[in-house]
Design a protein around this motif. Structure first.
Motif, mmCIF file in Angstrom:
data_model
loop_
_atom_site.group_PDB
_atom_site.id
_atom_site.type_symbol
_atom_site.label_atom_id
_atom_site.label_comp_id
_atom_site.label_asym_id
_atom_site.label_seq_id
_atom_site.Cartn_x
_atom_site.Cartn_y
_atom_site.Cartn_z
ATOM 1 N N GLN A 238 49.154 35.579 29.292
ATOM 2 C CA GLN A 238 50.562 35.868 29.557
ATOM 3 C C GLN A 238 51.372 34.590 29.742
ATOM 4 O OE1 GLN A 238 51.197 38.617 32.778
ATOM 5 N NE2 GLN A 238 49.816 40.172 31.933
ATOM 6 N N HIS A 239 50.742 33.577 30.321
ATOM 7 C CA HIS A 239 51.413 32.288 30.521
ATOM 8 C C HIS A 239 51.294 31.378 29.298
ATOM 9 C CE1 HIS A 239 52.489 32.255 34.928
ATOM 10 N NE2 HIS A 239 51.751 33.351 34.858
ATOM 11 N N GLN A 240 50.704 31.899 28.227
ATOM 12 C CA GLN A 240 50.571 31.176 26.957
ATOM 13 C C GLN A 240 49.849 29.838 27.138
ATOM 14 O OE1 GLN A 240 54.745 31.233 25.630
ATOM 15 N NE2 GLN A 240 54.230 32.944 24.291
ATOM 16 N N LEU A 241 48.770 29.891 27.929
ATOM 17 C CA LEU A 241 47.942 28.713 28.141
ATOM 18 C C LEU A 241 46.676 28.813 27.291
ATOM 19 C CD1 LEU A 241 48.252 28.419 32.015
ATOM 20 C CD2 LEU A 241 49.256 26.874 30.336
ATOM 21 N N VAL A 242 46.323 27.739 26.630
ATOM 22 C CA VAL A 242 45.094 27.703 25.833
ATOM 23 C C VAL A 242 43.918 27.667 26.809
ATOM 24 C CG1 VAL A 242 43.775 26.442 24.102
ATOM 25 C CG2 VAL A 242 46.285 26.474 24.000
ATOM 26 N N ARG A 243 42.964 28.581 26.648
ATOM 27 C CA ARG A 243 41.906 28.709 27.648
ATOM 28 C C ARG A 243 40.522 28.570 27.030
ATOM 29 N NH1 ARG A 243 40.039 34.084 27.493
ATOM 30 N NH2 ARG A 243 41.407 35.560 26.417
ATOM 31 N N VAL A 244 39.631 27.918 27.807
ATOM 32 C CA VAL A 244 38.229 27.752 27.419
ATOM 33 C C VAL A 244 37.382 28.186 28.619
ATOM 34 C CG1 VAL A 244 36.479 26.186 26.515
ATOM 35 C CG2 VAL A 244 38.900 25.783 25.996
ATOM 36 N N PRO A 245 37.123 29.485 28.764
ATOM 37 C CA PRO A 245 36.357 29.957 29.926
ATOM 38 C C PRO A 245 34.857 29.732 29.749
ATOM 39 C CG PRO A 245 36.964 31.813 28.547
ATOM 40 C CD PRO A 245 37.601 30.596 27.920
ATOM 41 N N THR A 246 34.194 29.444 30.850
ATOM 42 C CA THR A 246 32.739 29.476 30.917
ATOM 43 C C THR A 246 32.372 30.685 31.775
ATOM 44 O OG1 THR A 246 32.488 27.070 30.725
ATOM 45 C CG2 THR A 246 30.659 28.296 31.708
#
Length: 307
Positions: free
Chosen positions: A76-84
């Motif tokens: 929703q915040h348009q952040l590029v994410r790389v979850p572990t």
């Protein structure tokens, strides 16, 4: 193509904020408003960076149903994410504003216990970064070793990135003792704890910060001091910035906003002094309104003009 900034959040949160007329035990308290934001140090830093026009890739640990909700909030915040992915549930933090008194109450859980295989998987992800700055911000959750940020700093160095740290306790102490930090942003209390004694005045604070720089533990030390402002030390100068006179409504996110704005300015080629002033304005902007909204660009620009 090399990105500008990657952020690292080992103990992220879903930040929940409520507004109630009066806090009372036992009785139900009907909230007049509720709001949810993705939170945790590195994620908050990224939120401010993106608002200012920068770009950031968020590395973080995510687990359980709350971890899935956190992923959605980041989208929703348009952040590029790389979850572990981890087995434990991502924590939920609560801030409640009591209208009758204007007081804000905050509940911060410790977070899930992280298994060795999980934090090692996070380090492996970091080994793929391609950025100019790696900003590690937030506490170490249970199960993560004291030297995790030391390992992250070595990865950043090997990948050609400058390592930035905002943490406390065992994570901060181990990383600073090992050196190799480009910028560290302790609060006054965190700096005092690392040094091992109280720092009663500006002279003592400046001496402690300059000592860290002189020993080669960090190139820049930015000490945030709440309503007393900030002090920033590097090899070239010590800069003392008094606080901007504002009416604070919250204590949430000031340090993260300070760091986000400072890194944004440095990534744009600004001087340490100019970056520190933008950081001070962002930290002040973050506490103008209650809740977890962090600093907004219009407020940052207005307050920056007051310095």
């Amino acid at each position: 193509m090399q990105e500008t900034i990657a952020s690292l959040t080992l103990n992220p949160t879903i930040d929940t904020s409520y507004v109630v007329e009066r806090m009372a035990h036992t009785h139900k308290m009907r909230a007049q408003a509720e709001h949810y934001d993705p939170g945790g140090g590195g994620i908050n830093v990224a939120r401010v960076l993106v608002r200012l026009g920068g770009s950031a890739r968020c590395h973080y640990l995510s687990g359980g149903a709350t971890g899935i909700a956190l992923d959605g909030l980041l989208d929703q915040h348009q952040l590029v994410r790389v979850p572990t992915r981890i087995a434990g549930d991502t924590r939920i933090a609560v801030a409640a504003l009591e209208l009758e008194t204007g007081k804000e109450y905050r509940i911060i859980p410790p977070g899930p216990t992280v298994q060795e295989s999980e934090w090692r998987a996070c380090l492996e992800r970091l080994g793929e970064i391609n950025c100019r700055y790696l900003v590690a911000s937030g506490s170490l959750p249970p199960g993560v070793p004291n030297d995790f940020y030391v390992r992250a700093a070595r990865i950043a160095d090997a990948r050609g990135a400058r390592f930035v740290l905002d943490s406390s306790g065992r994570g901060l102490n181990a990383a600073l003792a090992a050196g190799g930090v480009h910028l560290v942003k302790p609060s006054l209390g965190e700096l005092s704890h690392f040094i091992g004694h109280d720092l009663p005045d500006d002279t003592a604070i400046a001496a402690a910060a300059r000592g860290i720089v002189a020993q080669g533990l960090a190139e820049i030390v930015a000490v945030t001091m709440g309503h007393h402002g900030a002090l920033v030390a590097s090899a070239e100068q010590v800069l003392r910035l008094p606080a901007i006179p504002i009416q604070a409504a919250s204590a949430v996110g000031a340090g993260d906003s300070f760091l986000g704005a400072m890194i944004f300015a440095l990534s744009q080629g600004d001087t340490v002094e100019e970056a520190a002033k933008l950081g001070l304005a962002a930290g002040a902007a973050a506490v103008l309104a209650p809740g977890t909204g962090l600093a907004h660009p219009a407020d940052i620009r207005r307050l920056r003009a007051m310095i």
